[in-house]
Scaffold this motif. Structure first.
Motif, PDB file in Angstrom:
ATOM      1  N   GLY A   1       1.381  -5.631   8.456  1.00 56.49           N
ATOM      2  CA  GLY A   1       2.671  -5.022   8.735  1.00 56.49           C
ATOM      3  C   GLY A   1       2.811  -4.580  10.183  1.00 56.49           C
ATOM      4  O   GLY A   1       1.842  -4.140  10.809  1.00 56.49           O
ATOM      5  N   ASP A   2       4.020  -4.696  10.716  1.00 61.39           N
ATOM      6  CA  ASP A   2       4.272  -4.126  12.039  1.00 61.39           C
ATOM      7  C   ASP A   2       5.031  -2.808  11.866  1.00 61.39           C
ATOM      8  O   ASP A   2       5.330  -2.384  10.752  1.00 61.39           O
ATOM      9  CB  ASP A   2       5.025  -5.100  12.945  1.00 61.39           C
ATOM     10  CG  ASP A   2       6.378  -5.526  12.384  1.00 61.39           C
ATOM     11  OD1 ASP A   2       6.975  -4.787  11.569  1.00 61.39           O
ATOM     12  OD2 ASP A   2       6.864  -6.610  12.766  1.00 61.39           O
TER      13      ASP A   2
ATOM     14  N   VAL B   1      -0.033   7.106   5.144  1.00 58.84           N
ATOM     15  CA  VAL B   1      -0.381   6.759   6.517  1.00 58.84           C
ATOM     16  C   VAL B   1      -0.414   5.237   6.661  1.00 58.84           C
ATOM     17  O   VAL B   1      -1.149   4.554   5.934  1.00 58.84           O
ATOM     18  CB  VAL B   1      -1.752   7.339   6.913  1.00 58.84           C
ATOM     19  CG1 VAL B   1      -2.086   6.979   8.363  1.00 58.84           C
ATOM     20  CG2 VAL B   1      -1.768   8.856   6.713  1.00 58.84           C
ATOM     21  N   ALA B   2       0.372   4.710   7.577  1.00 56.38           N
ATOM     22  CA  ALA B   2       0.358   3.282   7.879  1.00 56.38           C
ATOM     23  C   ALA B   2      -0.488   3.026   9.119  1.00 56.38           C
ATOM     24  O   ALA B   2      -0.503   3.843  10.048  1.00 56.38           O
ATOM     25  CB  ALA B   2       1.776   2.780   8.114  1.00 56.38           C
TER      26      ALA B   2
ATOM     27  N   ASP C   1       0.829  -1.208   0.000  1.00 58.76           N
ATOM     28  CA  ASP C   1       0.000   0.000   0.000  1.00 58.76           C
ATOM     29  C   ASP C   1       0.861   1.254   0.000  1.00 58.76           C
ATOM     30  O   ASP C   1       0.610   2.219  -0.736  1.00 58.76           O
ATOM     31  CB  ASP C   1      -0.907   0.034   1.246  1.00 58.76           C
ATOM     32  CG  ASP C   1      -1.857  -1.137   1.320  1.00 58.76           C
ATOM     33  OD1 ASP C   1      -2.488  -1.456   0.301  1.00 58.76           O
ATOM     34  OD2 ASP C   1      -1.965  -1.723   2.419  1.00 58.76           O
ATOM     35  N   LEU C   2       1.874   1.233   0.851  1.00 57.60           N
ATOM     36  CA  LEU C   2       2.705   2.422   1.036  1.00 57.60           C
ATOM     37  C   LEU C   2       3.623   2.637  -0.150  1.00 57.60           C
ATOM     38  O   LEU C   2       3.866   3.779  -0.567  1.00 57.60           O
ATOM     39  CB  LEU C   2       3.496   2.289   2.333  1.00 57.60           C
ATOM     40  CG  LEU C   2       2.682   1.843   3.568  1.00 57.60           C
ATOM     41  CD1 LEU C   2       3.563   1.859   4.810  1.00 57.60           C
ATOM     42  CD2 LEU C   2       1.442   2.704   3.773  1.00 57.60           C
ATOM     43  N   LEU C   3       4.133   1.546  -0.716  1.00 58.35           N
ATOM     44  CA  LEU C   3       4.965   1.653  -1.915  1.00 58.35           C
ATOM     45  C   LEU C   3       4.142   2.183  -3.092  1.00 58.35           C
ATOM     46  O   LEU C   3       4.630   2.976  -3.899  1.00 58.35           O
ATOM     47  CB  LEU C   3       5.570   0.299  -2.250  1.00 58.35           C
ATOM     48  CG  LEU C   3       6.629  -0.209  -1.265  1.00 58.35           C
ATOM     49  CD1 LEU C   3       6.942  -1.681  -1.521  1.00 58.35           C
ATOM     50  CD2 LEU C   3       7.904   0.629  -1.355  1.00 58.35           C
TER      51      LEU C   3
ATOM     52  N   ALA D   1       7.062   1.792   9.210  1.00 59.16           N
ATOM     53  CA  ALA D   1       7.535   3.139   9.531  1.00 59.16           C
ATOM     54  C   ALA D   1       8.501   3.714   8.485  1.00 59.16           C
ATOM     55  O   ALA D   1       8.406   4.906   8.156  1.00 59.16           O
ATOM     56  CB  ALA D   1       8.169   3.155  10.923  1.00 59.16           C
ATOM     57  N   PRO D   2       9.444   2.914   7.940  1.00 61.20           N
ATOM     58  CA  PRO D   2      10.347   3.506   6.945  1.00 61.20           C
ATOM     59  C   PRO D   2       9.653   3.936   5.657  1.00 61.20           C
ATOM     60  O   PRO D   2      10.228   4.720   4.886  1.00 61.20           O
ATOM     61  CB  PRO D   2      11.340   2.367   6.660  1.00 61.20           C
ATOM     62  CG  PRO D   2      11.256   1.471   7.847  1.00 61.20           C
ATOM     63  CD  PRO D   2       9.827   1.534   8.279  1.00 61.20           C
TER      64      PRO D   2
END
Length: 239
Positions: free
Chosen positions: A217-218, A210-211, A197-199, A223-224
């Protein structure tokens, strides 16, 4: 934590693990699939199957790098077929096993929202933000889920794995939604629970990533890749 939504016109949510519980939907499905294959073939393929899916049977956890985290159902079936062939089944036995064992999880009975979604989307609309969903699930079960949760009518746009748009982690879903709604990607926020999602958000040039920690995922995984990490979407509009 206050999430900075200034300059954000569109908030795009992942579905499983972000808006609804992930493990409830998919852990039982992985076990049922393995059981169905064993019943059809008389052979146990749990180890290679679970490795491909990214399912830890000991804990029931879905792993962030595995197939279940962000792979469309059609592609998961293809990958499962490869697992069976590599386990030594011939093509006829493989296809027979898949026909017997393959099924989709119940998109209504297993859907448990992670917050009051109608209230969340309503508050976002009241604050001037459009709301969209980008999911690696197919359209028919997704629409059934959103309808059952009572939020189908308050989502401004939806894109699913079988819509012909490049899937996560490619930027296509974000780009598609932004173009459909007339919003620059830089004015969008993407909320998701998986690295894919973040990629996707980063590749599309989303203005805010926003994670949430309610899915695969943890914090170390997410976070990165994120601008903000929240416990769940319930915190998105907390003062």
């Amino acid at each position: 934590m206050t999430v900075p939504l200034d300059g954000i016109d569109l908030v795009i949510f992942d579905k499983d693990g972000t808006l609804i519980e992930f493990g409830r939907m998919w852990s039982g499905w992985a076990v049922a699939l393995a059981d169905g294959i064993r019943a059809s073939t008389g052979r146990s393929v749990e180890a290679p199957l679970y490795a491909m899916l990214g399912f830890d049977a000991a804990t029931g956890r879905i792993l962030p790098g595995g197939g279940l985290a962000s792979t469309p159902m059609a592609r998961l079936r293809e990958r499962t077929r490869v697992v069976l062939l590599e386990a030594g089944l011939n093509e006829r036995a493989t296809d027979r096993a898949l026909d017997a064992a393959w099924h989709a999880p119940d998109p209504v009975g297993l859907a448990r929202p992670l917050t009051d979604l109608h209230a969340l989307f309503g508050r976002l609309h009241d604050a001037g933000h459009l709301v969209a969903v980008a999911t690696s699930d197919d359209r028919e079960p997704t629409e059934r889920t959103l309808e059952a949760l009572g939020v189908a009518g308050v989502i401004d746009a939806l894109v699913c794995a079988d819509d012909g748009v490049p899937v996560k982690p490619a930027p296509g879903m974000v780009t598609h939604l932004c173009e459909a709604l007339g919003i620059p990607a830089s004015h969008s926020a993407v909320v998701g629970d998986a690295p894919a999602d973040l990629l996707m958000a980063r590749a599309a040039g989303a203005g805010l990533i926003v994670a949430v920690l309610t899915g695969v995922g943890d914090r170390d995984d997410l976070a990165p890749l994120a601008d903000v990490v929240l416990g769940s979407v319930a915190e998105l509009l907390e003062a």
